[in-house]
Design a protein around this motif. Structure first.
Motif, mmCIF file in Angstrom:
data_model
loop_
_atom_site.group_PDB
_atom_site.id
_atom_site.type_symbol
_atom_site.label_atom_id
_atom_site.label_comp_id
_atom_site.label_asym_id
_atom_site.label_seq_id
_atom_site.Cartn_x
_atom_site.Cartn_y
_atom_site.Cartn_z
ATOM 1 N N PHE A 2 -12.982 -50.534 8.353
ATOM 2 C CA PHE A 2 -13.239 -49.309 7.598
ATOM 3 C C PHE A 2 -11.908 -48.715 7.148
ATOM 4 O O PHE A 2 -10.840 -49.139 7.581
ATOM 5 C CB PHE A 2 -14.004 -48.282 8.445
ATOM 6 N N GLY A 3 -12.008 -47.733 6.256
ATOM 7 C CA GLY A 3 -10.817 -47.048 5.779
ATOM 8 C C GLY A 3 -11.143 -45.629 5.389
ATOM 9 O O GLY A 3 -12.298 -45.197 5.467
ATOM 10 N N PHE A 4 -10.130 -44.915 4.983
ATOM 11 C CA PHE A 4 -10.279 -43.535 4.548
ATOM 12 C C PHE A 4 -9.941 -43.457 3.061
ATOM 13 O O PHE A 4 -8.814 -43.750 2.665
ATOM 14 C CB PHE A 4 -9.345 -42.611 5.338
ATOM 15 N N ALA A 5 -10.904 -43.067 2.271
ATOM 16 C CA ALA A 5 -10.702 -42.975 0.824
ATOM 17 C C ALA A 5 -10.677 -41.516 0.394
ATOM 18 O O ALA A 5 -11.470 -40.702 0.859
ATOM 19 C CB ALA A 5 -11.812 -43.709 0.090
ATOM 20 N N GLU A 6 -9.747 -41.226 -0.496
ATOM 21 C CA GLU A 6 -9.657 -39.911 -1.127
ATOM 22 C C GLU A 6 -9.565 -38.760 -0.137
ATOM 23 O O GLU A 6 -10.292 -37.790 -0.223
ATOM 24 C CB GLU A 6 -10.810 -39.719 -2.108
ATOM 25 N N TRP A 7 -8.649 -38.853 0.780
ATOM 26 C CA TRP A 7 -8.359 -37.721 1.663
ATOM 27 C C TRP A 7 -7.132 -37.005 1.112
ATOM 28 O O TRP A 7 -6.301 -37.608 0.448
ATOM 29 C CB TRP A 7 -8.157 -38.176 3.112
ATOM 30 N N ALA A 8 -7.030 -35.710 1.340
ATOM 31 C CA ALA A 8 -5.913 -34.950 0.786
ATOM 32 C C ALA A 8 -5.850 -33.555 1.391
ATOM 33 O O ALA A 8 -6.750 -33.142 2.125
ATOM 34 C CB ALA A 8 -6.055 -34.833 -0.725
ATOM 35 N N SER A 9 -4.793 -32.856 1.038
ATOM 36 C CA SER A 9 -4.637 -31.464 1.428
ATOM 37 C C SER A 9 -3.810 -30.751 0.376
ATOM 38 O O SER A 9 -2.780 -31.275 -0.058
ATOM 39 C CB SER A 9 -3.918 -31.365 2.771
ATOM 40 N N PRO A 10 -4.225 -29.560 -0.033
ATOM 41 C CA PRO A 10 -3.367 -28.787 -0.935
ATOM 42 C C PRO A 10 -2.194 -28.217 -0.133
ATOM 43 O O PRO A 10 -2.270 -28.074 1.088
ATOM 44 C CB PRO A 10 -4.281 -27.672 -1.432
ATOM 45 N N ARG A 11 -1.123 -27.907 -0.810
ATOM 46 C CA ARG A 11 -0.006 -27.209 -0.168
ATOM 47 C C ARG A 11 -0.344 -25.729 -0.194
ATOM 48 O O ARG A 11 -0.615 -25.151 -1.241
ATOM 49 C CB ARG A 11 1.301 -27.481 -0.909
ATOM 50 N N LEU A 12 -0.365 -25.111 0.959
ATOM 51 C CA LEU A 12 -0.769 -23.714 1.065
ATOM 52 C C LEU A 12 0.345 -22.780 0.604
ATOM 53 O O LEU A 12 1.530 -23.140 0.673
ATOM 54 C CB LEU A 12 -1.166 -23.404 2.507
ATOM 55 N N PRO A 13 -0.009 -21.593 0.136
ATOM 56 C CA PRO A 13 0.999 -20.629 -0.297
ATOM 57 C C PRO A 13 2.011 -20.368 0.822
ATOM 58 O O PRO A 13 1.642 -20.221 1.987
ATOM 59 C CB PRO A 13 0.187 -19.365 -0.595
ATOM 60 N N GLY A 14 3.278 -20.358 0.461
ATOM 61 C CA GLY A 14 4.337 -20.109 1.418
ATOM 62 C C GLY A 14 4.856 -21.361 2.119
ATOM 63 O O GLY A 14 5.849 -21.300 2.825
ATOM 64 N N ASP A 15 4.182 -22.489 1.938
ATOM 65 C CA ASP A 15 4.609 -23.745 2.559
ATOM 66 C C ASP A 15 5.536 -24.477 1.599
ATOM 67 O O ASP A 15 5.179 -24.720 0.448
ATOM 68 C CB ASP A 15 3.389 -24.611 2.882
ATOM 69 N N ASP A 16 6.703 -24.832 2.062
ATOM 70 C CA ASP A 16 7.634 -25.599 1.226
ATOM 71 C C ASP A 16 7.311 -27.090 1.258
ATOM 72 O O ASP A 16 8.017 -27.891 0.679
ATOM 73 C CB ASP A 16 9.079 -25.358 1.656
ATOM 74 N N GLY A 17 6.245 -27.437 1.915
ATOM 75 C CA GLY A 17 5.827 -28.829 2.067
ATOM 76 C C GLY A 17 5.978 -29.324 3.489
ATOM 77 O O GLY A 17 5.392 -30.340 3.861
ATOM 78 N N TYR A 41 -4.640 -41.683 -0.541
ATOM 79 C CA TYR A 41 -4.436 -40.250 -0.699
ATOM 80 C C TYR A 41 -4.891 -39.843 -2.095
ATOM 81 O O TYR A 41 -4.555 -40.479 -3.084
ATOM 82 C CB TYR A 41 -2.953 -39.889 -0.499
ATOM 83 N N PHE A 42 -5.661 -38.762 -2.183
ATOM 84 C CA PHE A 42 -6.195 -38.253 -3.443
ATOM 85 C C PHE A 42 -5.140 -37.370 -4.096
ATOM 86 O O PHE A 42 -5.114 -36.163 -3.928
ATOM 87 C CB PHE A 42 -7.484 -37.475 -3.165
ATOM 88 N N ASP A 43 -4.234 -37.985 -4.836
ATOM 89 C CA ASP A 43 -3.104 -37.297 -5.456
ATOM 90 C C ASP A 43 -3.520 -36.810 -6.845
ATOM 91 O O ASP A 43 -3.206 -37.427 -7.853
ATOM 92 C CB ASP A 43 -1.917 -38.265 -5.542
ATOM 93 N N GLY A 48 -8.466 -28.103 -7.213
ATOM 94 C CA GLY A 48 -7.369 -27.796 -6.295
ATOM 95 C C GLY A 48 -6.221 -28.729 -6.619
ATOM 96 O O GLY A 48 -6.422 -29.798 -7.204
ATOM 97 N N ASP A 49 -5.020 -28.332 -6.240
ATOM 98 C CA ASP A 49 -3.853 -29.165 -6.524
ATOM 99 C C ASP A 49 -3.445 -29.915 -5.262
ATOM 100 O O ASP A 49 -2.874 -29.342 -4.342
ATOM 101 C CB ASP A 49 -2.696 -28.304 -7.034
ATOM 102 N N PHE A 50 -3.774 -31.181 -5.212
ATOM 103 C CA PHE A 50 -3.512 -32.028 -4.056
ATOM 104 C C PHE A 50 -2.298 -32.936 -4.274
ATOM 105 O O PHE A 50 -1.979 -33.759 -3.421
ATOM 106 C CB PHE A 50 -4.741 -32.879 -3.741
ATOM 107 N N ARG A 51 -1.644 -32.788 -5.437
ATOM 108 C CA ARG A 51 -0.520 -33.664 -5.758
ATOM 109 C C ARG A 51 0.629 -33.468 -4.781
ATOM 110 O O ARG A 51 0.903 -32.361 -4.334
ATOM 111 C CB ARG A 51 -0.034 -33.403 -7.182
#
Length: 67
Positions: A2-17, A41-43, A48-51
């Motif tokens: 199995f694998g993980f397809a299209e997982w991601a996270s937006p960068r939250l306000p105040g986070d420099d990454g 990774y869903f870039d 939402g901005d997941f890039r």
């Protein structure tokens, strides 16, 4: 297998990454621990901005990639 397809996270306000990079590292380690054979990774900027536009996040995902 199995694998993980299209997982991601937006960068939250105040986070420099840095916080998202820590989350990416933890997520990819957990995926490996579970035995995933692939992960994508869903870039995207869609509902939402997941890039991965920040260096910490880019580096975290890059360090998890194996060939």
């Amino acid at each position: 297998p199995f694998g993980f397809a299209e997982w991601a996270s937006p960068r939250l306000p105040g986070d420099d990454g840095t916080a998202r990079a820590a989350w990416i590292s933890a997520a990819t380690q957990e995926q490996a621990r579970l035995g995933a054979v692939f992960s994508t990774y869903f870039d995207a900027n869609l509902d939402g901005d997941f890039r991965l536009t920040d260096k910490p996040s880019q580096d975290a995902l890059r360090s998890a990639i194996t060939c």
